[in-house]
Structure formats: C-alpha cells, structure tokens
Design a protein around this motif. Structure first.
Motif, PDB file in Angstrom:
ATOM      1  N   ASP B  23       7.962  13.719  -2.406  1.00  0.00           N
ATOM      2  CA  ASP B  23       8.430  14.723  -1.458  1.00  0.00           C
ATOM      3  C   ASP B  23       9.488  14.169  -0.508  1.00  0.00           C
ATOM      4  O   ASP B  23       9.927  14.877   0.403  1.00  0.00           O
ATOM      5  CB  ASP B  23       7.248  15.297  -0.651  1.00  0.00           C
ATOM      6  CG  ASP B  23       6.561  16.422  -1.410  1.00  0.00           C
ATOM      7  OD1 ASP B  23       7.172  16.928  -2.368  1.00  0.00           O
ATOM      8  OD2 ASP B  23       5.431  16.782  -1.046  1.00  0.00           O
ATOM      9  N   LEU B  24       9.866  12.907  -0.702  1.00  0.00           N
ATOM     10  CA  LEU B  24      11.011  12.394   0.058  1.00  0.00           C
ATOM     11  C   LEU B  24      12.259  13.208  -0.278  1.00  0.00           C
ATOM     12  O   LEU B  24      13.255  13.182   0.447  1.00  0.00           O
ATOM     13  CB  LEU B  24      11.260  10.920  -0.287  1.00  0.00           C
ATOM     14  CG  LEU B  24      10.292   9.892   0.299  1.00  0.00           C
ATOM     15  CD1 LEU B  24      10.587   8.516  -0.261  1.00  0.00           C
ATOM     16  CD2 LEU B  24      10.385   9.865   1.809  1.00  0.00           C
ATOM     17  N   SER B  81      -0.365  -0.700   2.421  1.00  0.00           N
ATOM     18  CA  SER B  81      -1.444   0.229   2.099  1.00  0.00           C
ATOM     19  C   SER B  81      -0.936   1.640   2.345  1.00  0.00           C
ATOM     20  O   SER B  81      -0.496   1.971   3.447  1.00  0.00           O
ATOM     21  CB  SER B  81      -2.656  -0.087   2.990  1.00  0.00           C
ATOM     22  OG  SER B  81      -3.481   1.039   3.093  1.00  0.00           O
ATOM     23  N   LEU B  82      -0.967   2.475   1.299  1.00  0.00           N
ATOM     24  CA  LEU B  82      -0.418   3.827   1.391  1.00  0.00           C
ATOM     25  C   LEU B  82      -1.565   4.839   1.373  1.00  0.00           C
ATOM     26  O   LEU B  82      -2.248   4.994   0.368  1.00  0.00           O
ATOM     27  CB  LEU B  82       0.534   4.062   0.204  1.00  0.00           C
ATOM     28  CG  LEU B  82       1.292   5.381   0.160  1.00  0.00           C
ATOM     29  CD1 LEU B  82       2.249   5.515   1.335  1.00  0.00           C
ATOM     30  CD2 LEU B  82       2.075   5.498  -1.154  1.00  0.00           C
ATOM     31  N   ILE B 144       0.031   2.615   6.151  1.00  0.00           N
ATOM     32  CA  ILE B 144       0.552   3.962   6.439  1.00  0.00           C
ATOM     33  C   ILE B 144      -0.617   4.920   6.225  1.00  0.00           C
ATOM     34  O   ILE B 144      -0.879   5.354   5.109  1.00  0.00           O
ATOM     35  CB  ILE B 144       1.710   4.359   5.501  1.00  0.00           C
ATOM     36  CG1 ILE B 144       2.751   3.241   5.407  1.00  0.00           C
ATOM     37  CG2 ILE B 144       2.346   5.658   5.979  1.00  0.00           C
ATOM     38  CD1 ILE B 144       3.853   3.524   4.389  1.00  0.00           C
ATOM     39  N   PRO B 145      -1.377   5.248   7.272  1.00  0.00           N
ATOM     40  CA  PRO B 145      -2.504   6.159   7.077  1.00  0.00           C
ATOM     41  C   PRO B 145      -2.035   7.592   6.854  1.00  0.00           C
ATOM     42  O   PRO B 145      -0.876   7.926   7.100  1.00  0.00           O
ATOM     43  CB  PRO B 145      -3.310   6.042   8.371  1.00  0.00           C
ATOM     44  CG  PRO B 145      -2.425   5.403   9.364  1.00  0.00           C
ATOM     45  CD  PRO B 145      -1.236   4.817   8.663  1.00  0.00           C
ATOM     46  N   GLY B 146      -2.954   8.419   6.412  1.00  0.00           N
ATOM     47  CA  GLY B 146      -2.639   9.834   6.189  1.00  0.00           C
ATOM     48  C   GLY B 146      -3.234  10.271   4.876  1.00  0.00           C
ATOM     49  O   GLY B 146      -3.393   9.471   3.953  1.00  0.00           O
ATOM     50  N   GLU B 152       7.807  11.762   5.923  1.00  0.00           N
ATOM     51  CA  GLU B 152       8.496  11.152   7.063  1.00  0.00           C
ATOM     52  C   GLU B 152       7.885   9.796   7.386  1.00  0.00           C
ATOM     53  O   GLU B 152       8.596   8.825   7.650  1.00  0.00           O
ATOM     54  CB  GLU B 152       8.413  12.064   8.298  1.00  0.00           C
ATOM     55  CG  GLU B 152       9.194  13.370   8.198  1.00  0.00           C
ATOM     56  CD  GLU B 152       8.530  14.390   7.282  1.00  0.00           C
ATOM     57  OE1 GLU B 152       7.281  14.344   7.118  1.00  0.00           O
ATOM     58  OE2 GLU B 152       9.244  15.231   6.696  1.00  0.00           O
ATOM     59  N   ALA B 153       6.528   9.738   7.378  1.00  0.00           N
ATOM     60  CA  ALA B 153       5.860   8.474   7.693  1.00  0.00           C
ATOM     61  C   ALA B 153       6.181   7.427   6.627  1.00  0.00           C
ATOM     62  O   ALA B 153       6.412   6.252   6.940  1.00  0.00           O
ATOM     63  CB  ALA B 153       4.355   8.690   7.799  1.00  0.00           C
ATOM     64  N   ILE B 154       6.219   7.859   5.348  1.00  0.00           N
ATOM     65  CA  ILE B 154       6.522   6.924   4.261  1.00  0.00           C
ATOM     66  C   ILE B 154       7.954   6.414   4.407  1.00  0.00           C
ATOM     67  O   ILE B 154       8.217   5.216   4.338  1.00  0.00           O
ATOM     68  CB  ILE B 154       6.325   7.608   2.893  1.00  0.00           C
ATOM     69  CG1 ILE B 154       4.848   7.991   2.696  1.00  0.00           C
ATOM     70  CG2 ILE B 154       6.782   6.694   1.760  1.00  0.00           C
ATOM     71  CD1 ILE B 154       4.566   8.806   1.445  1.00  0.00           C
ATOM     72  N   TRP B 155       8.875   7.344   4.675  1.00  0.00           N
ATOM     73  CA  TRP B 155      10.279   6.961   4.793  1.00  0.00           C
ATOM     74  C   TRP B 155      10.495   6.025   5.982  1.00  0.00           C
ATOM     75  O   TRP B 155      11.233   5.035   5.884  1.00  0.00           O
ATOM     76  CB  TRP B 155      11.149   8.206   4.922  1.00  0.00           C
ATOM     77  CG  TRP B 155      12.611   7.878   5.059  1.00  0.00           C
ATOM     78  CD1 TRP B 155      13.406   8.075   6.132  1.00  0.00           C
ATOM     79  CD2 TRP B 155      13.442   7.259   4.061  1.00  0.00           C
ATOM     80  NE1 TRP B 155      14.671   7.637   5.891  1.00  0.00           N
ATOM     81  CE2 TRP B 155      14.722   7.118   4.612  1.00  0.00           C
ATOM     82  CE3 TRP B 155      13.210   6.807   2.748  1.00  0.00           C
ATOM     83  CZ2 TRP B 155      15.787   6.546   3.919  1.00  0.00           C
ATOM     84  CZ3 TRP B 155      14.266   6.236   2.058  1.00  0.00           C
ATOM     85  CH2 TRP B 155      15.540   6.105   2.637  1.00  0.00           C
TER      86      TRP B 155
END
Lengths: 703, 175
Positions: B23-24, B81-82, B144-146, B152-155
C-alpha cells in the motif's frame, strides 16, 4: 484548609493542604500519566504510572497517594522516571494477554495510551502467557481477565458509587483475579447490571457485549441526551454511526450524578417491540395502511360529532411522561386551546394532585430535595418504594449512604427484600394506611419536642390524646415501631423522605401519603441548605415534573371513567412502561382511539388509528427532572423514515378540523421553562404553604 | 551510491503487513530507485541473500519460522520487526492458552473441513512450545508496531534506514 507552597518541575505553585500531589499537578496543567486513578474514586496507588520524585525522598512515590506538603519540590519527568514508567507499562503488558487488534477498547484504551506515552514499541520482558478465563455469563457485560490490569477501578466504583460491592479481588499479586461475590459467575451474582464497571474500566477487560464488535469504529465525538427512563433524567453520552449506538455512558452534569442504572445503560438500546412504520387504520381485526390526509379527515369528522360539540370534555388525551416537553406541550395545547377539554394527563401514577396543593406548585416549582441532598443524608425514610426496579440510580445513592455513611434506613411498606440486613426498621403496613403511620410519627415527634405544627387547638388535643393502643388500632402497626421510626427521624440531622408510587392515595382517591410525608418534613423543619424540603417524590417519567409545570389537568388516569369519553389521543413515543391490563380494557370502551407510538405497544389492542412517531434516540428537547432541573437533550439520530412529528400532527389536525384560519400555540405550555438554560433549576416558590390538616384528621378520625 | 538490498519474510502472520507494505503505492517507485527487494514472500528465493535491511512479519510459532528468522538475522545488517505479531506475538499468541496437542487436534482432526483425520508428521514444521515475538530469539534493531503498520509508518522507518536521515518522532499504533 490552609494554603501551602511547593514547586513542581521548578515552577512555584500553591495548593491546599489535603490535596494530593497528583491533584496539584492536574490543577496546574502538568501532565502525569495515570492508569488506576479516576476522579471521584479513592486513590490506591496500584499502577505506579504516576510516580514522581520528591526532593529528600529516597525513591519515587506515586503522586496519587502522596499528600502535597508545604515546601515540597516535585519532579514529574526525569530520565529515571521515564524509564521506570516504561518498565511498568511493559510489565503490565507482559503480565496478561493483551492483544489490541481485536479488543473493543482499542483506540480508546488507557493502557494503550500509556504504551504510546512511554514509547513502548516492544517488551523487554518475556511474556507470562497465563491461562485466564473469560466470564461470559452476564447477559450484557463480558469480563475478559486476559485484559485486566488489576487497577481496581471497577471494584472501587461498584463499592463507592453504586454501594453494591459485587466485585473484589481473589488471590494476591499477579495471581489476583477479579471476582463477583464469592467467586461465582458475574451473571449469577448480586450484580445490579448498572454497567458502571464497563465505564470505568481503563482497558477492554469489562465491555458491553452489544456494541463490542463495532465500538472501535465509532466516532470519538459523543452526543449528550437525556435518559427518559425515570424522573432522575440522567444525562447520557453516546456515539453513533450509521444509526448504531455505541456504549452509553453517564455524562455527569450539574446534578453531580456519576452513574446510570441498568435501564438507562442497557434497556434503552435493547427494545424488544418492533417499530411502527406506517399510518394505519383498523378495519375489523386488520390494520390497513392509509394516507395521513385521510386519517386526519376521519379524526376531524369524529371531533365534529354532536356530543363532542356539546361537551368537549368527551375528548381525552393520555401522554407519556417520557417525551420531551415540546411534545407534551403540543398535545396539551391541542386539548386546552383547540378541543377545550381539560381532560388530559400524563400517564404517571405520581401525577398527584396533592403535590400541587401541598407544595404550592401552581405552575411554579417543586421545592423538593435534589440528588446532592441524597449524598448528605444520614437517614432514609422509604415510603412505598421499589427503588431497585423503578429508580436504579436513586437506589445507588441510598445504598452508598447506608453502607458508607451508615445512614439509617427505615422502610415503610417495603414491597420487596432490598438491603434487608442494613435496614434499621422495616415497617409492614397496609398500603392504604402508610399515611396514618407517617402522621403517627409526627404525633410522637411533637411529643418529643422534635417537631412543631400549628393546628387548631381541638385537633391538636385529639392528636395528643391518642394512646399507643389507638395508634396501633388506627395504623395496624405496633405503636412501638412507629415510636422507634420517629426517634430515628428525630435524631437524624439530614433525613430524606423518599416517596415512591406505592405511597397511600396514589392508587386511591387522594394523595394522603404525600400530604402526610410533607406534613412530617415541614413540622420537623427539615430543609436542605438550598431551602428545599427534605422530601423526594419518585416521578416515573423524565418529564413528569415538566408536565406538572404546564398545569397538568385534574385528570388522574386511575380515576378516568371511559364511558364519558368518545375520542382518546394516546401519545406514547416508545415508552415501554407497562400500563396495566385495566388500562387497555378502559380504552377498549372508547369508540375512537388514536395512538401515536414508535413501537408496537399493548395499547394498540384498543386502538383504531396508529400514527408512527420517533423513538427516544430520534428526539430532542427539554426535560424537567425530579429535582426541578431543566435539561436539554440532543437527538442521537434523525427520525426513521415515515415518522410523523407529534407537533406537526396536532397542528395539521387542528387545521383539518377547525379550518386553516384557526390559530393556537403548541408551545404555550413551555412558558415556565422557556427562558431557562440547560441545567438551571426552575425557580423555587419560597412562600410557606399551609400544612394538610386532612391528613391529620384521617388519623384522629380512627379513634 | 549503490542501491541498498531489502529482504522481507512472512512468518506466523496473516500477510497483512506485506499488504500494507504494498500500500506504499506510488512510493514503491521511490523505493525502487533506492533499493532492490532481494527476497520476499512473492519471490521464489530458496536462500536469503546478504542484505542491508531485513523486514520480519509474523511471530515465531514453529521450527521453520525460527530457522528463517535466524537465517535473516545472519544475512541482514539491520533487522526490523514489522507489525504486532513480530513485535508483540499478537493474534498467533492466542495459541499459548492451549497445549500444542489440542491446537493440532483442532486443526487437523476436529476441524469439520479437514479430511485428513490425523496430525501430519511429515512436511509440516513442528510447533514450538509457545508462540513468541521475534526479539525473544534474536537481536532486533527496530520495531514498527501496528496491526498492520500503516504504509506511512513503514515508509517513515524504511526511508530513514535507506537514506540515513533520522526518522521523525514515530506515531505509535497497536491496532
């Protein structure tokens, strides 16, 4: 309270002695994270999130249980504190099985927020993975121990606010387990189902089943409305999306009430009867849909009949006291201005005409005790009440007064077992004679010099000459019991008399019970600090008092003779109050009954026309509660398609019947409250009203 | 500057984190300019190559998860950690309430849809005693929690690692 000076993070602040460090921080807009603290509950320092450093102390202390002291130097945020807080949050997460993605509280969870606040992106401790049960036994509330953080907010609220103390901890330390009663399933416990535990739970450990699956997707914005369920008229917050209502929570407000009852929290959103969706007319045994225009014409034709033209009082109207004042006013206006019939009434057995006489209502106010007085009371005299069933919130006030302040509890005519072990004196009396018991109490209070009453010499003598045997014979209650009740009442500094619908006369020909209770508080000079009489009358509807302000007619629903009526308008909304079979039968004899209702209701059996109207959630307007407080509620959602507004219905009917030129004011009845803002009290009429001698006559006449 | 190398693995998770990665959207083009994806669940890579950044979705539930995790740790300079499963255990961790035999029985014997009728003893990796987050086995450099983490957090995290510019204050989310 003396003022003290201290510093927080180097900033000089002043505080009052007796405040906690946390209170002083909050007062000065200094953020300190908390989890187990909740305003209005006793602090216990369980979660350790609010730790602060105080100069001279060897280790950090919890701000919530540390008293503020003169000269204290407090630090709320240091690297060491931040690290300790983060460790604490990580330990709480690791202690049980917290899985945010499928928790109904996610997005609105205080543990989650604490995690974000302390920058927890993973746990540095290994998980304990305890195997914990989920208690699903309660019909409305679920208890998931996996999400419990042992903050004890539910335990304290259940005890301190509700006075039920159903919840407590079993075991110790991390093995502590929230239990109901002695460890039985919540659904089988003594839980009163008020849902306060759900409101105060910081996580998703206690949640409402109904809304759990969509709660996380509801908007954060809350709409405030008024619970129509009883005379307390609690303010309720709810969020709504796509006509779905989320958890209902108490909105507080000027009355200071923090809780709801089972009806307010769960009952309103769980209606059992289906909605009425179209204008229908009964043909034989069948309901047939008809256009509104035709129905209005039919109503107008009926109203134009010769008997009604000759005597308009052959038209009657019954209105639910759980509707906004605007709706009641339109109906009342239609009756008094258009039909010219005084025979309209709200359907509430506490529509006592006696209250008006004894309290000097006359369109002014109800100078009776408010909710705050209940929290000061040191004695409750309950007359004909079934509080837990009819007024759950008042029951909480009484319970916590009796349990925590050791207020005395005297029950007259108790209808059921309630707080039995805490009742100082239960008096079993025939329902129609409780007024005589109250007057006999007055007699003993006068004899003990605890009360004074100006009455004719002859009546006073007859009253004082009554022997204990006379009293026993007149009341059917041993005189010693009444003496004891009088002694307890005379001893109390701030007694409150609570009169329910079981009080003498409500079902009979007068309101002697209320009159006798009023005599009692007046003679004992029992007034509150606000100058209101220490008496509370438990109105059944959120607008019972509002309707009385409009000059409720002399019609008492229990005295209505249906044979003298040809047309009846019955305005229900979605009041699910059981009207009783005799009412359905009485209406059956009237030749034309128009029912305006949101839902199928047993009254429809006797109806000829049904008009669909809005449900409580689709209404907004003004209410006057049993304190005499004006309250404004917002609608949670737009009315369902096809609903007809009562005001519009009566306006159109007036035009259809009297012609387009006929003018009247549907809002005339709102005059007493028109200028009053939300939360204000209807002005109190201060002049002294005469005492009710008839109530005393009723006792002495027995000799 | 040479392109960086990114490897991603999908362990005990639902692939939602990888969906969020996809989804980036148009940022994938920016990403392609900065890095090559040298291994991912959609690339048929038998052995994880050396890489600069390893992204791990999913918790550690069985022996294969652990093997892949350890291999990636050995090959990746930075291990990220994703998502919640990798970082907190999350949904797979629900299994820890039960014994492994109960779990396997439920899946292979009691499940109405299953014709096998017995727990397989070949080809399916053996379960570990408990499902655990990845940092209980290997050293992890960033989280990167979620559930899933937002694109957005991943990017924010990946672009910071690729460009070496410090990331802004992260906005945490556990759901």
């Amino acid at each position: 309270m003396s003022r003290i000076r201290m510093t927080i993070n180097g900033k000089a602040v002043s505080a009052f002695e007796g405040q906690t460090v946390l209170e002083v921080c909050r007062q000065n807009d200094i953020f300190v994270p908390t989890l187990c603290h909740l305003d209005g509950l006793t602090d216990i320092g369980a979660c350790r999130l609010c730790i602060v450093e105080i100069e001279g102390q060897r280790r950090p202390v919890p701000a919530c249980t540390t008293p503020a002291e003169d000269g204290q130097a407090v630090l709320t945020s240091t690297p060491a504190l931040e690290d300790l807080r983060r460790q604490t949050v990580e330990l709480i997460f690791g202690e049980r099985n917290h899985i945010c993605p499928f928790c109904p509280r996610s997005g609105n969870c205080e543990l989650q927020n604490a995690g974000y606040e302390c920058n927890v992106d993973h746990l540095r401790y290994n998980y304990l993975f305890p195997t914990l049960p989920v208690d699903n036994s309660h019909p409305r509330i679920a208890l998931d121990h996996n999400r419990c953080v042992l903050c004890a907010r539910c335990i304290r609220a259940c005890d301190e606010w509700i006075g039920a103390h159903v919840l407590d901890f079993d075991n110790r330390g991390s093995k502590s387990l929230l239990v109901a009663d002695n460890g039985i399933p919540l659904g089988q416990s003594s839980c009163v189902s008020c849902g306060t535990c759900v409101s105060v739970c910081p996580t998703g450990a206690l949640f409402e089943k109904r809304s759990a699956h969509w709660q996380g997707r509801l908007p954060k914005e809350l709409t405030e409305t008024i619970c129509p369920g009883c005379g307390v008229g609690c303010r309720i917050n709810a969020s709504v999306r796509h006509r779905q209502i989320g958890e209902m929570s108490p909105a507080g407000g000027p009355s200071g009430n923090k809780v709801l009852c089972a009806r307010g929290r769960f009952g309103l959103v769980n209606p059992t009867a289906p909605r009425v969706t179209a204008v229908k007319v009964k043909r034989g045994n069948q309901w047939v849909e008809r256009p509104l225009k035709d129905v209005l014409a039919e109503c107008a034709r009926r109203l134009s009949s010769a008997p009604i033209q000759a005597s308009p009082e052959r038209v009657i109207a019954l209105i639910s006291p759980r509707l906004p004042l605007e709706t009641i006013s339109a109906c009342q206006g239609f009756m008094t201005q258009v039909v010219n019939s005084p025979r309209w009434s709200i359907v509430d057995r506490t529509d006592a005409t006696g209250i008006k006489r004894n309290l000097g209502m006359n369109g002014k106010a109800v100078p009776l005790a408010g909710l705050r007085e209940l929290d000061e009371a040191d004695m409750f005299l309950l007359v004909g009440c079934n509080l837990e069933r009819t007024h759950g919130v008042i029951a909480s006030y009484v319970r916590r007064g009796v349990l925590h302040r050791r207020a005395k509890l005297v029950k007259l005519n108790p209808k059921h077992a309630w707080l039995t072990e805490w009742t100082d004196l239960p008096i079993l009396v025939d329902r129609n004679r409780d007024d005589k018991v109250l007057t006999a109490m007055l007699k003993y209070l006068i004899e003990d010099g605890k009360a004074r009453l100006d009455m004719p010499e002859e009546l006073a003598q007859r009253l004082s000459k009554m022997t204990d045997d006379d009293v026993t014979a007149a009341t059917g209650v041993p005189a010693a019991q009444i003496r004891e009740a009088a002694r307890l009442y005379g001893q109390a500094q701030k007694p409150i008399v609570l009169c329910g619908t079981g009080v003498a006369g409500i079902y009979g020909q007068s309101t002697r019970g209320i009159a006798a209770a009023m005599n009692l508080v007046k003679a004992a000079r029992q007034k509150t600090s606000a100058g209101r009489w220490r008496l509370m009358e438990l109105a059944a509807g959120a607008n019972t008092y509002g309707a009385r302000l409009m000059g409720d007619s002399e019609l008492n629903i229990d005295h209505l003779d249906p044979h003298s009526a040809d047309v009846a308008f019955v305005v229900i909304g979605d009041d699910d109050w059981a009207w009783g079979r005799e009412w359905i039968e009485k209406l059956r004899t009237i030749s034309f009954v128009v029912v305006l209702t949101a839902r199928n209701h047993e009254v429809l059996e006797s109806a000829h026309v049904v008009i669909p109207t809005a449900s409580w959630a689709e209404r907004q307007g003004t209410y006057v509660n049993l304190e005499g407080r004006v309250q404004k509620g917002c609608r949670l959602m737009e009315p369902a398609p096809g609903c007809i507004d009562e005001v519009a219905f009566f306006e159109q009917l007036a035009r259809a019947w009297r012609g387009p030129e006929f003018t009247w004011s549907p809002t005339a009845g709102l005059e007493p409250v028109r200028q009053l803002a939300d939360g204000h009290m209807v002005p109190c009429q201060s002049r002294e009203e005469p005492i009710d001698l008839a109530a005393i006559e009723a006792l002495v006449a027995e000799v | 500057m040479a392109k960086k190398r990114i490897a991603t693995v999908w362990l005990c998770g639902c692939s939602g984190c990888h969906m969020s990665f996809l989804d980036l959207d148009e940022k994938l083009i920016d990403l392609a300019a900065l890095a090559d994806i040298v291994a991912s669940p959609v690339a048929d890579v038998k052995e994880i190559p050396e890489c600069d950044i390893g992204l791990v979705e999913g918790a550690i539930a069985n022996e294969e998860n652990l093997h892949v995790l350890q291999e990636l740790r050995a090959k990746a300079k930075v291990l990220v950690s994703l998502g919640d499963c990798a970082g907190f255990g999350c949904i797979p961790m629900l299994r820890n309430q039960f014994k492994n035999e109960e779990v396997l029985d439920r899946a292979y014997v009691l499940a109405e849809s299953n014709a096998l009728g017995s727990v397989p003893d070949q080809e399916v990796p053996a379960l570990l005693p408990k499902v655990r987050p990845i940092h209980e086995y290997v050293e992890v450099d960033a989280w990167i929690p979620g559930c899933p983490p937002s694109p957005e957090a991943i990017w924010q995290a990946v672009s910071a690692l690729l460009t070496g510019k410090p990331a802004e204050e992260p906005v945490l989310s556990y759901d």
